[in-house]
Design an enzyme around this catalytic site. Sequence first.
Site, mmCIF file in Angstrom:
data_model
loop_
_atom_site.group_PDB
_atom_site.id
_atom_site.type_symbol
_atom_site.label_atom_id
_atom_site.label_comp_id
_atom_site.label_asym_id
_atom_site.label_seq_id
_atom_site.Cartn_x
_atom_site.Cartn_y
_atom_site.Cartn_z
ATOM 1 N N ASP A 133 0.815 -1.211 0.000
ATOM 2 C CA ASP A 133 0.000 0.000 0.000
ATOM 3 C C ASP A 133 0.855 1.270 0.000
ATOM 4 O OD1 ASP A 133 -2.140 -1.638 0.088
ATOM 5 O OD2 ASP A 133 -2.967 -0.872 1.977
ATOM 6 N N HIS A 285 3.855 -2.337 3.236
ATOM 7 C CA HIS A 285 3.828 -0.968 2.706
ATOM 8 C C HIS A 285 5.143 -0.694 1.985
ATOM 9 C CE1 HIS A 285 0.761 -0.736 5.875
ATOM 10 N NE2 HIS A 285 0.237 0.256 5.171
#
Length: 754
Positions: A133, A285
């Site tokens: 993400d 991430h």
Amino acid sequence: MTSGRQPRLPRPRRRRLPSPRPAATPRPVSRITGPGRGDGGRFRGRGPFRRGATRTRTRMVLAPATLLAVVCGLLLDGYLHAEVGNDARVHRSHPSRSVPDRLRHGGPVLTFDRDGRATEHSVPSRTVALTFDDGPDPRWTPEILAVLRKHDVPGTFFVVGQMVVRHPGLVRRMRQSGHEIGVHTFSHVDLSYQDTGRVDRELAQSQLALAGAASVTSSLFRAPYASEVRALDDRTWPVQRHVGAKGYLSAFVDADSEDWRRPPVKEIVQNATPDGRKGASVLFHDAGGNRSRTVKALDQYIGRMKKKGYSFTTITGALGAQSANHPAGAARVWQGRALIWAAALTQAALPCLAGLLGLVGAAVIGRLLMMVVFAWWHHCSRARRRYRVVQQVDDPVSVIVPAYNEKECIANTLTSLAASTHRIEILVVDDGSTDGTADIVEAMALPNVRVLRQQNAGKPAALNHGIAHARHDLIVMMDGDTVFEPTTVRELVRPFADVRVGAVAGNAKVGNRNRLIGAWQHIEYVMGFNLDRRMYDLLRCMPTIPGAIGAFRRRAVLDAGGMSADTLAEDTDITIALHRAGWRVVYQEHARAWTEAPGTLGQLWKQRYRWSYGTMQALWKHRRSIVDRGPSGRFGRVGMPLVVLFQIVTPLCAPLIDLFTVYGAVFLDPVRSLLAWGALMLVQLLGAAYAFRLDRERYRALLVLPLQQIAYRQLMYLVLLHSCVTAATGALLPWQKLKRTGEVDSQRARESVR
């Protein structure tokens, strides 16, 4: 009117000027003329002031277009970091009565049919769908991609549109490496607080960014701040239904590595490991901070899971479905590329603008400090006091008043001159007026007043005509809309006690200051003109003797070649020529003249447009002074750089201060941005207050200073920008005669400041 060359003024060794030839054959006034102001002559310079064919309409578009481009660039850059009014709220858990229980305890992928019914999907056992993400990030995304390439596993990247626009090459690398791309909104805002319009914009803008970066769109979606499906509640569920109705697959996670908390590598690996042999959608991430531990943990995690017999795939691969990435249409691709190119241009230009802002801020403050220090020095200088206290010049003076259609003002002007305490003769040179100006002067029948009539040839020709007929060696020039105090001429000629002084600049003041636009100009005259004249006086590089009030030695004017019609700013032209001829030009603050400033924005625009363009012409005409020796070189290397820096470059860039203030208030920290702007405003206010004290003006006019900085400065910026475009294109500019009202006379002017 016939065209031709006006005879040049005789050389200095001749004491008496001959009578001029008939005005029917004037020298061309300027390369810039208009109805009633000359015969269409051209400025004979080269370079930026060459003759051009660009239309006025083009110039009118280029100036605001330049400003609009800067504003749009700032807006785009701000939007690429956070949308206007960006909502930083993140919702906490709410009741989940509206969410079907089977979904909250089901698989991590939701699909919706046409009726809005949701279906949950799970990842098969011993299968891991790696998801990342918040990227792409130029620092960490390449390292993540390198780890995935090392282990030959695919990943699914949920990208933020703003980051895609700023780093499109990374998205292309993802696609070329076979990874899947999903939408993570454009600005990473919590959609549960947004209306459907904002949600739709977030999705559409993200798709546009993907199309421009990699020529694809995506039907895969993950909402920010909603990683696990069990976290669905009554606030987030409507968003998921709305997005699902638009054909998106909503992807959640089974295992969150929680690498955003930056725990130890071992803990990140443990958090990402599913129980037993279950399949899982795992969250990492690749942006949002230091991801060095994420990179190390990912490398260990993939090796560990492979040893356990796990395989890796994308989200849609885990569902056995086709890829969520689809080719984008040609129109969408080019729209996206245009957005990316604009963003790239903005990102390249913004650091330059920021650096320029720092220079402008330093220049503004530096100029103000210089003016205040030199003004204090000038005020305390005994040499300047000597002119006022000890020296006295009793020589008679010829006052030349060029007049072109000045019927509203000429009576007040002559009445003020008639009250002079110094011996003067008054020459009114009527430059082909069509409103009976000369008749009004003759009807007044004032002593020592002569009227000289000529065909319309422009102000420089009128002044030369007056010089040719003047009886005295000291000459005062003024505008037909200006009034003098009784002691003005006496104060103005006192510096001529020094035989080195060739010209004196007086203290021009705004007489019609009762309206807002007049008050703005009043501040500008006191602070921007008279304060810096004190500085230029001490530096011996006065750039302009104001046309409203100036005194000259006849011999000095002849040494400079007379009043030239080569530029629109004949006052700046003659002043620079005097410097180059070796004469001193000084400032006499006690010689006051009251002039009628433009009363409307349109009139103000015309006046300042002519002033700024004429100043550029004069600087270009005398550009050789930079390499000259002696007095000419002194002005070229001291005065000219100061004029260019403080009267052209700094004002042209000064609106960046306001633009960046608005930019900071909207996109960054409004409190700090406004405090910085307020601090700069305070410095300018203190400088203006000191200038008002020196000129013995009332401070109440400074109440409109903040508004002047907000509104008036932008107008002056556009005027200067317009003038620069005119100079660059070589377009023609009319003289633009201003309307006068005659509302300024010496008595009312003095009463206005009591």
